[in-house]
Design a protein around this motif. Structure first.
Motif, PDB file in Angstrom:
ATOM      1  N   VAL A 148       1.166  -1.481   0.247  1.00 56.98           N
ATOM      2  CA  VAL A 148      -0.094   0.051  -0.095  1.00 56.98           C
ATOM      3  C   VAL A 148       0.687   1.333  -0.130  1.00 56.98           C
ATOM      4  O   VAL A 148       1.539   1.425   0.615  1.00 56.98           O
ATOM      5  CB  VAL A 148      -1.099   0.369   1.451  1.00 56.98           C
ATOM      6  N   PRO A 149       0.754   1.968  -1.546  1.00 53.60           N
ATOM      7  CA  PRO A 149       1.501   3.162  -1.300  1.00 53.60           C
ATOM      8  C   PRO A 149       1.420   4.376  -0.183  1.00 53.60           C
ATOM      9  O   PRO A 149      -0.288   4.473  -0.516  1.00 53.60           O
ATOM     10  CB  PRO A 149       0.748   3.716  -2.513  1.00 53.60           C
ATOM     11  N   HIS A 150       2.166   4.523   0.823  1.00 50.74           N
ATOM     12  CA  HIS A 150       1.834   5.865   1.585  1.00 50.74           C
ATOM     13  C   HIS A 150       1.104   7.337   0.889  1.00 50.74           C
ATOM     14  O   HIS A 150       0.400   7.685   1.805  1.00 50.74           O
ATOM     15  CB  HIS A 150       3.248   6.578   1.982  1.00 50.74           C
ATOM     16  N   ASP A 151       1.752   7.245  -0.484  1.00 51.15           N
ATOM     17  CA  ASP A 151       1.236   8.832  -0.296  1.00 51.15           C
ATOM     18  C   ASP A 151      -0.109   8.930  -1.334  1.00 51.15           C
ATOM     19  O   ASP A 151      -0.499   9.902  -0.722  1.00 51.15           O
ATOM     20  CB  ASP A 151       2.037   8.863  -2.306  1.00 51.15           C
ATOM     21  N   ASP A 175       3.211   5.894   9.365  1.00 50.84           N
ATOM     22  CA  ASP A 175       4.981   5.660   8.820  1.00 50.84           C
ATOM     23  C   ASP A 175       5.620   4.886   9.685  1.00 50.84           C
ATOM     24  O   ASP A 175       6.957   5.442   9.313  1.00 50.84           O
ATOM     25  CB  ASP A 175       4.812   7.322   8.553  1.00 50.84           C
ATOM     26  N   VAL A 176       5.749   3.784  10.060  1.00 50.09           N
ATOM     27  CA  VAL A 176       5.959   3.126  11.355  1.00 50.09           C
ATOM     28  C   VAL A 176       6.740   2.074  10.334  1.00 50.09           C
ATOM     29  O   VAL A 176       7.941   2.298  11.166  1.00 50.09           O
ATOM     30  CB  VAL A 176       4.952   2.483  12.019  1.00 50.09           C
ATOM     31  N   LEU A 243      -4.327   2.483  -7.898  1.00 53.94           N
ATOM     32  CA  LEU A 243      -3.849   2.184  -6.222  1.00 53.94           C
ATOM     33  C   LEU A 243      -2.381   2.469  -5.909  1.00 53.94           C
ATOM     34  O   LEU A 243      -2.363   1.778  -4.381  1.00 53.94           O
ATOM     35  CB  LEU A 243      -5.071   1.123  -5.508  1.00 53.94           C
ATOM     36  N   GLY A 244      -1.451   1.649  -6.963  1.00 57.94           N
ATOM     37  CA  GLY A 244      -0.478   1.371  -6.293  1.00 57.94           C
ATOM     38  C   GLY A 244      -0.818  -0.179  -6.240  1.00 57.94           C
ATOM     39  O   GLY A 244       0.834  -0.859  -5.588  1.00 57.94           O
ATOM     40  N   LEU A 245      -1.383  -0.936  -6.804  1.00 60.34           N
ATOM     41  CA  LEU A 245      -1.114  -2.481  -6.138  1.00 60.34           C
ATOM     42  C   LEU A 245      -1.552  -3.093  -7.703  1.00 60.34           C
ATOM     43  O   LEU A 245      -1.275  -2.550  -8.828  1.00 60.34           O
ATOM     44  CB  LEU A 245      -2.334  -2.766  -5.581  1.00 60.34           C
ATOM     45  N   GLU A 246      -0.732  -4.445  -7.632  1.00 59.84           N
ATOM     46  CA  GLU A 246      -0.933  -5.541  -8.408  1.00 59.84           C
ATOM     47  C   GLU A 246      -1.252  -6.880  -8.605  1.00 59.84           C
ATOM     48  O   GLU A 246      -1.345  -7.113  -6.988  1.00 59.84           O
ATOM     49  CB  GLU A 246       0.797  -5.492  -9.185  1.00 59.84           C
TER      50      GLU A 246
END
Length: 364
Positions: A148-151, A175-176, A243-246
């Motif tokens: 999961v991309p934080h941005d 952000d841990v 969503l930055g996923l695949e």
């Protein structure tokens, strides 16, 4: 689009802290750090408020575990008890956002939902039959929690939550780790489900999937036509890319069990056939091994409350499926479930007496 404002005051309110102390202590009340806070809830509230106001993640070392349901080795981060309280405080105030628009057949890590309720849904669809249960497609997301991309997640949260102070705490928790959602954090399961809500609506409304179910990042779609399911798969893969996923490469489309043709569906720890549901073999074997271990321990009176709880959990799986013969032969002769239930009840009464004052305070 509905937005959520002025949440911080509720976040650090005494009622929210009190509730979060109680909820995050469930099953942990014998731990020293937990006993310190639960033993004096009212005195601990100002300390927790100050901790949450200046919240910073502790440094954590991931811990390796084996997830028997999905048969994977996972790495989790175990938060401190104070961190867990803050995680519950966050989820409590964001619950209206997490639940609004939640897909009705999303079952992973959601209270009052889960594998057993999801099982009933699939069995109901199978009983209905019809052309839309002819084929089955199984999909899951490649390393979902780690990916999961934080941005993108922060951008989606900022569009909904219009409270900078609350977002500051939430972003600190996210952000841990540098990327993805940390397994083991209470916030992660809610954020993970919420992050895929738009995908759920896309599959149901735009792709018009009739029978679609999701268990966290594992998805099953029944359909009448392989070609249409393949087109759905491609569309889902394209949407996940935004969503930055695949998608994981092991996706499947197969003929669902019917008149000796096709095969069963293995999902959520169950194996679904047209006329019955049984346990996944690995779960069944673990239940049998646990029963034999309890029998050996009972000879020396070494059965623990934890053993009893584990065995009753397996009994819940067994009762939900068509494996009674296995239960009668491999489990029932080795385990006295009546004694297990009495042992757990005695333990729970003792815990309630030990913490009766604090429990009354929280629920007042």
């Amino acid at each position: 689009m509905k937005t959520y404002r002025n949440l911080y005051e509720n976040f650090i309110s005494e009622d929210n802290i009190r509730l979060s102390i109680h909820n995050s202590a469930l099953g942990k009340k014998k731990r020293c750090k937990v006993m310190e806070i639960v033993g004096d809830v009212e005195g601990s509230i100002p300390l927790i408020e100050n901790y949450a106001t200046h919240f910073r993640n502790k440094r954590h070392r991931p811990k390796q575990i084996y997830d028997g349901i999905v048969r994977k080795v996972r790495y989790i981060i175990v938060p401190s008890y104070k961190e867990q309280v803050v995680h519950h405080m966050i989820v409590n105030v964001l619950m209206p956002m997490f639940t609004k628009g939640m897909y009705e057949h999303s079952y992973g890590s959601i209270p009052d939902r889960g594998a057993h309720r999801g099982k009933k849904t699939i069995e109901k669809w199978i009983r209905k039959g019809g052309r839309n249960i002819k084929y089955c497609m199984k999909l899951d997301i490649r390393k979902y929690f780690d990916s999961v991309p934080h941005d993108i997640l922060k951008r989606k949260l900022s569009a909904k939550v219009k409270d900078e102070q609350l977002l500051k705490v939430l972003f600190e928790i996210i952000d841990v780790i540098p990327e993805g959602l940390p397994l083991g954090f209470y916030t992660s399961q809610w954020l993970a489900n919420w992050y895929l809500q738009d995908l759920d609506h896309y599959i149901k409304e735009d792709l018009e999937a009739v029978y679609y179910i999701r268990y966290m990042d594992d998805m099953v779609i029944f359909g009448s036509n392989k070609k249409k399911l393949r087109a759905m798969k491609n569309a889902i893969a394209d949407y996940l890319a935004t969503l930055g996923l695949e998608l994981k490469s092991n996706w499947q489309i197969f003929r669902f069990d019917h008149d000796g043709k096709g095969r069963d569906l293995d999902f959520m720890g169950f194996r679904f056939f047209r006329n019955r549901t049984i346990l996944r073999r690995s779960i069944m074997l673990r239940a049998c091994r646990k029963a034999r271990k309890i029998y050996k321990k009972s000879i020396e009176s070494k059965v623990t409350v934890y053993d009893c709880m584990q065995m009753l959990s397996y009994l819940g799986w067994i009762k939900a499926t068509n494996v009674y013969h296995m239960y009668e032969v491999r489990i029932k002769p080795y385990v006295d479930f009546g004694k297990c239930k009495k042992r757990i009840s005695k333990y729970q009464r003792r815990m309630n007496r030990w913490n009766g004052t604090d429990l009354a305070t929280v629920t007042a």
